[in-house]
Design an enzyme around this catalytic site. Structure first.
Site, PDB file in Angstrom:
ATOM      1  N   SER A 303      -1.774   2.971  -2.985  1.00  0.00           N
ATOM      2  CA  SER A 303      -3.205   2.811  -3.165  1.00  0.00           C
ATOM      3  C   SER A 303      -4.015   4.081  -2.936  1.00  0.00           C
ATOM      4  O   SER A 303      -4.001   4.974  -3.773  1.00  0.00           O
ATOM      5  CB  SER A 303      -3.717   1.636  -2.329  1.00  0.00           C
ATOM      6  OG  SER A 303      -3.393   1.752  -0.997  1.00  0.00           O
ATOM      7  N   LYS A 328      -0.061   0.573  -6.617  1.00  0.00           N
ATOM      8  CA  LYS A 328      -1.154  -0.334  -6.223  1.00  0.00           C
ATOM      9  C   LYS A 328      -2.467   0.345  -6.567  1.00  0.00           C
ATOM     10  O   LYS A 328      -2.933   1.214  -5.854  1.00  0.00           O
ATOM     11  CB  LYS A 328      -1.067  -0.642  -4.728  1.00  0.00           C
ATOM     12  CG  LYS A 328      -2.278  -1.391  -4.166  1.00  0.00           C
ATOM     13  CD  LYS A 328      -2.385  -2.805  -4.708  1.00  0.00           C
ATOM     14  CE  LYS A 328      -3.426  -3.620  -3.959  1.00  0.00           C
ATOM     15  NZ  LYS A 328      -4.789  -3.167  -4.119  1.00  0.00           N
TER      16      LYS A 328
END
Length: 388
Positions: A303, A328
């Site tokens: 992420s 992600k």
């Protein structure tokens, strides 16, 4: 794949993934930090918004019906999220949500070790936090973790192993005991440690021989971006930089953007959409663009760490070395349910400066390397020259 017990959430393993992309300050549509229909700035203390869209209304209604019927609103909300088909959707109790907010402040309950799964499925200790219960028990980096409370961990996902270490199934508090089965060379033994409330050290710095400064970022908790910038500013003149993001499960995107500003002179870091509205994130000006630089990544790089990696790669600022990152790249928006629990649903995605989607794809390194990644990074820096 590697992981640390900072961002793994109780009871449902996917929580640790669903809540690692957190937008705050420059972008508020991320998990666990407060969000609104328009991403116009807030702080983590603001809490979740009351509405996030039609699917969120369905989840809220399911929770309300369960409360009226005297059944579990959390379980009802979880079923509604599952029906929505949202890959990263999740529901958190009030206590779980508070625990994650604590983690963003650098506080968590655990034993203080990071784990990595090798290609043969073995679980290896990749880092031991100084002063932690794991360190006090004599556990070292490189030790093999064979079992947790009698459960064989070979071949298990690292997120599951970390959840066992934390005692998530029982919401184990600080002070509870956990038995670790360990191996070092031919020696095998059990170590009984007590979980504790720990503070993270998100950024550590060391010199690798002569001419290389390694800046390791374990997670983008509050203040991590400024710590990265300070470390880069203090690196000896002429040193190349290795930015080690292996096992970094994400955190606050604002902190990742601040870190990007240490190595870029302004410009685009990422674009994102929230319910079809396009926005952009930009680095601060006056970063050091002269030093040669390598970014280390692996399957545990997630992420916010992927956002930073993609920016430095696309902007031609760094050579990325390691293995493909997790993938992600979605934006979750939290909303408060009638019983005080929190639902998360996906409302958008982000892209790298060149327009690449990270979600489900990850970042492909420029140079593949696994166990010898740091040595390869040093070699790459040697070929890039110095900053003097």
């Amino acid at each position: 794949m590697s992981g640390h017990d900072l961002f793994c959430q109780p009871r449902r393993i996917r929580h640790g993934v669903a809540l690692t992309l957190v937008f705050a300050s420059v972008l508020v549509a991320g998990a666990a930090t407060g969000s609104f229909e328009e991403p116009t700035g807030t702080s983590p203390a603001a809490g979740p918004a009351n509405r996030a869209g039609r699917d969120d209304d369905d989840v809220t209604e399911a929770a309300a019906r369960a409360m009226a019927a005297g059944t579990s609103p959390v379980e009802a909300a979880e079923r509604a999220v599952s029906r929505s088909g949202d890959r990263w959707g999740a529901v958190y109790s009030r206590a779980e949500y508070q625990e994650f907010e604590d983690a963003l402040d650098g506080r968590y309950t655990g034993v203080g070790l990071s784990a990595r799964r090798e290609r043969d499925g073995r679980i290896e200790v990749s880092r031991v936090q100084p002063g932690s219960p794991a360190a006090t028990a004599g556990i070292r980096t490189g030790d093999r973790l064979r079992s947790v409370d009698g459960v064989d961990v070979d071949g298990r996902p690292v997120t599951e192993v970390v959840s066992l270490l934390r005692g998530d199934a029982d919401d184990a508090p600080a002070g509870t005991r956990v038995t670790l089965g360990l191996q070092r060379a031919t020696r095998t033994w059990d170590a009984v440690v007590r979980r504790a409330r720990l503070s993270t050290d998100p950024v550590t710095v060391r010199r690798l021989g002569v001419g290389v400064t390694v800046i390791r970022v374990a997670a983008f908790t509050k203040g991590a971006g400024a710590l990265v910038r300070g470390a880069a500013d203090r690196a000896p003149r002429g040193d190349g930089i290795v930015l080690d993001l292996r096992g970094n499960s994400g955190g606050l995107v604002a902190e990742a953007v601040t870190a990007a500003g240490a190595f870029l002179d302004g410009g685009l870091v990422a674009t994102y959409d929230v319910k079809g509205r396009q926005r952009a994130l930009h680095a601060g000006a006056d970063g050091d663009t002269t030093r040669p630089m390598v970014v280390l990544v692996d399957g545990g790089t997630m992420s916010a760490a992927e956002l930073l990696t993609g920016a430095l790669q696309d902007r031609g600022r760094a050579v990325v070395v390691g293995t493909r990152t997790f993938g992600k790249g979605s934006v979750q928006m939290p909303s408060r349910l009638p019983d005080g629990s929190v639902a998360e649903l996906t409302v958008g995605h982000y892209r790298t400066p060149s327009g690449r989607s990270v979600d489900g794809h990850g970042i492909t390194p420029d140079l593949e390397a696994d166990r010898q990644a740091l040595e390869r990074a040093e070699t790459v820096l040697g070929g890039l020259g110095d900053a003097s």
